[in-house]
Design a protein around this motif. Sequence first.
Motif, PDB file in Angstrom:
ATOM      1  N   GLN A 141       0.866  -1.192   0.000  1.00 41.61           N
ATOM      2  CA  GLN A 141       0.000   0.000   0.000  1.00 41.61           C
ATOM      3  C   GLN A 141       0.896   1.232   0.000  1.00 41.61           C
ATOM      4  O   GLN A 141       1.732   1.391   0.879  1.00 41.61           O
ATOM      5  CB  GLN A 141      -0.865   0.038   1.260  1.00 41.61           C
ATOM      6  N   VAL A 142       0.708   2.073  -1.005  1.00 38.27           N
ATOM      7  CA  VAL A 142       1.464   3.329  -1.042  1.00 38.27           C
ATOM      8  C   VAL A 142       0.461   4.464  -0.846  1.00 38.27           C
ATOM      9  O   VAL A 142      -0.435   4.661  -1.663  1.00 38.27           O
ATOM     10  CB  VAL A 142       2.220   3.506  -2.382  1.00 38.27           C
ATOM     11  N   ARG A 143       0.602   5.175   0.263  1.00 41.47           N
ATOM     12  CA  ARG A 143      -0.352   6.247   0.586  1.00 41.47           C
ATOM     13  C   ARG A 143       0.384   7.559   0.811  1.00 41.47           C
ATOM     14  O   ARG A 143       1.501   7.559   1.339  1.00 41.47           O
ATOM     15  CB  ARG A 143      -1.102   5.922   1.882  1.00 41.47           C
ATOM     16  N   THR A 144      -0.261   8.646   0.445  1.00 39.22           N
ATOM     17  CA  THR A 144       0.286   9.947   0.830  1.00 39.22           C
ATOM     18  C   THR A 144      -0.084  10.159   2.303  1.00 39.22           C
ATOM     19  O   THR A 144      -0.958   9.462   2.835  1.00 39.22           O
ATOM     20  CB  THR A 144      -0.321  11.102   0.010  1.00 39.22           C
ATOM     21  N   ALA A 145       0.548  11.143   2.928  1.00 35.65           N
ATOM     22  CA  ALA A 145       0.270  11.412   4.348  1.00 35.65           C
ATOM     23  C   ALA A 145      -1.215  11.698   4.564  1.00 35.65           C
ATOM     24  O   ALA A 145      -1.814  11.214   5.528  1.00 35.65           O
ATOM     25  CB  ALA A 145       1.116  12.587   4.813  1.00 35.65           C
ATOM     26  N   LEU A 146      -1.799  12.441   3.635  1.00 34.38           N
ATOM     27  CA  LEU A 146      -3.209  12.815   3.794  1.00 34.38           C
ATOM     28  C   LEU A 146      -4.148  11.627   3.526  1.00 34.38           C
ATOM     29  O   LEU A 146      -5.151  11.453   4.222  1.00 34.38           O
ATOM     30  CB  LEU A 146      -3.522  13.984   2.854  1.00 34.38           C
ATOM     31  N   GLN A 147      -3.806  10.829   2.524  1.00 32.08           N
ATOM     32  CA  GLN A 147      -4.597   9.611   2.259  1.00 32.08           C
ATOM     33  C   GLN A 147      -4.537   8.684   3.476  1.00 32.08           C
ATOM     34  O   GLN A 147      -5.521   8.046   3.843  1.00 32.08           O
ATOM     35  CB  GLN A 147      -4.043   8.874   1.026  1.00 32.08           C
ATOM     36  N   GLN A 148      -3.367   8.623   4.089  1.00 34.48           N
ATOM     37  CA  GLN A 148      -3.175   7.795   5.278  1.00 34.48           C
ATOM     38  C   GLN A 148      -4.036   8.306   6.442  1.00 34.48           C
ATOM     39  O   GLN A 148      -4.700   7.531   7.127  1.00 34.48           O
ATOM     40  CB  GLN A 148      -1.677   7.805   5.651  1.00 34.48           C
ATOM     41  N   GLU A 149      -4.040   9.628   6.634  1.00 29.96           N
ATOM     42  CA  GLU A 149      -4.827  10.202   7.730  1.00 29.96           C
ATOM     43  C   GLU A 149      -6.311   9.914   7.515  1.00 29.96           C
ATOM     44  O   GLU A 149      -7.026   9.572   8.458  1.00 29.96           O
ATOM     45  CB  GLU A 149      -4.559  11.704   7.851  1.00 29.96           C
ATOM     46  N   TRP A 150      -6.760  10.049   6.276  1.00 26.55           N
ATOM     47  CA  TRP A 150      -8.165   9.757   5.982  1.00 26.55           C
ATOM     48  C   TRP A 150      -8.471   8.286   6.295  1.00 26.55           C
ATOM     49  O   TRP A 150      -9.487   7.975   6.928  1.00 26.55           O
ATOM     50  CB  TRP A 150      -8.477  10.053   4.499  1.00 26.55           C
ATOM     51  N   ALA A 151      -7.579   7.385   5.849  1.00 23.22           N
ATOM     52  CA  ALA A 151      -7.806   5.948   6.055  1.00 23.22           C
ATOM     53  C   ALA A 151      -7.839   5.597   7.545  1.00 23.22           C
ATOM     54  O   ALA A 151      -8.646   4.776   7.978  1.00 23.22           O
ATOM     55  CB  ALA A 151      -6.718   5.142   5.343  1.00 23.22           C
ATOM     56  N   GLU A 152      -6.975   6.241   8.325  1.00 21.72           N
ATOM     57  CA  GLU A 152      -6.939   5.969   9.777  1.00 21.72           C
ATOM     58  C   GLU A 152      -8.267   6.373  10.424  1.00 21.72           C
ATOM     59  O   GLU A 152      -8.803   5.660  11.268  1.00 21.72           O
ATOM     60  CB  GLU A 152      -5.793   6.738  10.448  1.00 21.72           C
ATOM     61  N   VAL A 153      -8.779   7.547  10.023  1.00 21.64           N
ATOM     62  CA  VAL A 153     -10.045   8.034  10.586  1.00 21.64           C
ATOM     63  C   VAL A 153     -11.186   7.097  10.168  1.00 21.64           C
ATOM     64  O   VAL A 153     -12.041   6.723  10.981  1.00 21.64           O
ATOM     65  CB  VAL A 153     -10.332   9.492  10.133  1.00 21.64           C
ATOM     66  N   SER A 154     -11.172   6.694   8.891  1.00 25.66           N
ATOM     67  CA  SER A 154     -12.201   5.791   8.389  1.00 25.66           C
ATOM     68  C   SER A 154     -12.205   4.464   9.168  1.00 25.66           C
ATOM     69  O   SER A 154     -13.250   3.963   9.582  1.00 25.66           O
ATOM     70  CB  SER A 154     -11.942   5.543   6.899  1.00 25.66           C
ATOM     71  N   ALA A 180     -17.183  13.216   1.970  1.00 21.42           N
ATOM     72  CA  ALA A 180     -16.854  14.639   1.794  1.00 21.42           C
ATOM     73  C   ALA A 180     -15.374  14.885   2.077  1.00 21.42           C
ATOM     74  O   ALA A 180     -14.687  15.596   1.331  1.00 21.42           O
ATOM     75  CB  ALA A 180     -17.723  15.478   2.722  1.00 21.42           C
ATOM     76  N   ALA A 181     -14.866  14.252   3.146  1.00 26.84           N
ATOM     77  CA  ALA A 181     -13.447  14.432   3.493  1.00 26.84           C
ATOM     78  C   ALA A 181     -12.552  13.855   2.401  1.00 26.84           C
ATOM     79  O   ALA A 181     -11.527  14.448   2.045  1.00 26.84           O
ATOM     80  CB  ALA A 181     -13.152  13.757   4.831  1.00 26.84           C
ATOM     81  N   SER A 182     -12.952  12.713   1.846  1.00 18.94           N
ATOM     82  CA  SER A 182     -12.168  12.095   0.776  1.00 18.94           C
ATOM     83  C   SER A 182     -12.107  13.021  -0.440  1.00 18.94           C
ATOM     84  O   SER A 182     -11.054  13.181  -1.069  1.00 18.94           O
ATOM     85  CB  SER A 182     -12.799  10.754   0.390  1.00 18.94           C
ATOM     86  N   HIS A 183     -13.254  13.642  -0.734  1.00 20.81           N
ATOM     87  CA  HIS A 183     -13.298  14.570  -1.873  1.00 20.81           C
ATOM     88  C   HIS A 183     -12.370  15.759  -1.606  1.00 20.81           C
ATOM     89  O   HIS A 183     -11.612  16.183  -2.489  1.00 20.81           O
ATOM     90  CB  HIS A 183     -14.733  15.030  -2.098  1.00 20.81           C
ATOM     91  N   LEU A 184     -12.410  16.259  -0.366  1.00 21.33           N
ATOM     92  CA  LEU A 184     -11.545  17.392  -0.024  1.00 21.33           C
ATOM     93  C   LEU A 184     -10.066  17.017  -0.114  1.00 21.33           C
ATOM     94  O   LEU A 184      -9.239  17.808  -0.550  1.00 21.33           O
ATOM     95  CB  LEU A 184     -11.872  17.898   1.388  1.00 21.33           C
ATOM     96  N   VAL A 185      -9.759  15.793   0.303  1.00 21.33           N
ATOM     97  CA  VAL A 185      -8.366  15.321   0.204  1.00 21.33           C
ATOM     98  C   VAL A 185      -7.945  15.308  -1.267  1.00 21.33           C
ATOM     99  O   VAL A 185      -6.853  15.772  -1.626  1.00 21.33           O
ATOM    100  CB  VAL A 185      -8.197  13.910   0.837  1.00 21.33           C
ATOM    101  N   ARG A 237      -6.132  21.972   3.154  1.00 22.22           N
ATOM    102  CA  ARG A 237      -5.738  21.023   4.198  1.00 22.22           C
ATOM    103  C   ARG A 237      -6.475  21.350   5.508  1.00 22.22           C
ATOM    104  O   ARG A 237      -6.975  20.462   6.200  1.00 22.22           O
ATOM    105  CB  ARG A 237      -4.223  21.094   4.405  1.00 22.22           C
ATOM    106  N   ALA A 238      -6.528  22.633   5.804  1.00 21.29           N
ATOM    107  CA  ALA A 238      -7.207  23.071   7.034  1.00 21.29           C
ATOM    108  C   ALA A 238      -8.695  22.713   6.992  1.00 21.29           C
ATOM    109  O   ALA A 238      -9.267  22.267   7.984  1.00 21.29           O
ATOM    110  CB  ALA A 238      -7.019  24.570   7.210  1.00 21.29           C
ATOM    111  N   ILE A 239      -9.301  22.878   5.813  1.00 21.52           N
ATOM    112  CA  ILE A 239     -10.742  22.584   5.677  1.00 21.52           C
ATOM    113  C   ILE A 239     -11.027  21.096   5.942  1.00 21.52           C
ATOM    114  O   ILE A 239     -11.950  20.743   6.671  1.00 21.52           O
ATOM    115  CB  ILE A 239     -11.252  22.971   4.254  1.00 21.52           C
ATOM    116  N   VAL A 240     -10.183  20.226   5.380  1.00 27.53           N
ATOM    117  CA  VAL A 240     -10.378  18.781   5.546  1.00 27.53           C
ATOM    118  C   VAL A 240     -10.465  18.435   7.027  1.00 27.53           C
ATOM    119  O   VAL A 240     -11.392  17.765   7.487  1.00 27.53           O
ATOM    120  CB  VAL A 240      -9.211  17.990   4.893  1.00 27.53           C
ATOM    121  N   PHE A 241      -9.496  18.937   7.796  1.00 33.44           N
ATOM    122  CA  PHE A 241      -9.436  18.551   9.206  1.00 33.44           C
ATOM    123  C   PHE A 241     -10.478  19.264  10.053  1.00 33.44           C
ATOM    124  O   PHE A 241     -10.969  18.703  11.029  1.00 33.44           O
ATOM    125  CB  PHE A 241      -8.011  18.708   9.740  1.00 33.44           C
TER     126      PHE A 241
END
Lengths: 255, 75
Positions: A141-154, A180-185, A237-241
């Motif tokens: 699995q190759v994830r960007t930092a933001l994709q990783q953060e989204w996956a952890e929350v999910s 919605a968060a995934s779209h923002l990412v 980035r700020a909006i996503v979080f």
Amino acid sequence: MGTEISKTQIDRLGDRLRKGSITDSDLRLLDQYRRSFTEAYEMVAGAIRNKLGLEPTGRPAKSTTSIAEKLQRESIRLTQIQDIAGCRLIVPDISEQDRLVASLAKLFPNSTVVDRREKPSHGYRAVHVLVTIEKKIVEIQVRTALQQEWAEVSEKLADLIDPAIKYGRGSESAVKILAAASHLVAVHEQSEVKFLESQQLASQAIANASLTDGTSDDIISIQREVDSFREMVTGNRAIVFKELRKFTEDLPEQE
Amino acid sequence: MLFLIEYDRSRGEIVNFREFDVNQSDLAEQSRLEMELDLNRRGIEREVVLLEAANEEALRRTHRRYFEDLVQLVS
């Protein structure tokens, strides 16, 4: 490890796991099956360490809970599950992700690349590289930092509320916020790519302007464009979080 | 390093955490099996997973879900 187990034995075990009634001998058989992936896993993780100089976090074998859930969720056989063994690499952004995926494809020429960025799986975005060694698949699995953060929350929401959330079912509000968060990412990462492109173009244009008769107005306007992209990237980035925080604050108290 | 984790999904918390050296992979795998057998006999539903990472810090970075609550994950 021990005697060879047949495909039929494994798939029958999968049927029992799907039904949810697991005996000691089932767990031992599953353990034996999972251990049959160890050699392939070690070869893949070793090559990533030695040839690419990276340190993956590995999961030599998928957990029983996750295997049983997958079998209950999808109409597949146990021998068809592709992520029994796997490892994970996190990179800062999409450009690095593209570079790393290209390096992995070169390192493992017979691999298959599954790009879940353009077509996310229930909001999950990442790139998976499937490497087959001696008929055993190892998923990188190759994830960007933001994709990783989204996956952890999910994953966490799935743990606390309902595992179905990860697959677009269950709690409607959780599914909605994750989508919605995934779209923002995705928007953030696209703007990040545009920012890097504009930065490169600006550097080139500034170099060209200084070589020819470029005016300082040209340079100022290029720099303004780069600055506006930078602001957009930071803002996204700020909006996503902010959205994710707002959602978790509204969640009912966990028991 | 190898890390054996017993995780309670409904509470989002680690119940058991054990470390093994990379050359103890047989022992780590055996411990995972014994943990699963024990939980199954007692009818307790837990996620049991064996992970490999350079060190605990690296593991905490790539598998935050096991170590952090929801608020920490989005802060």
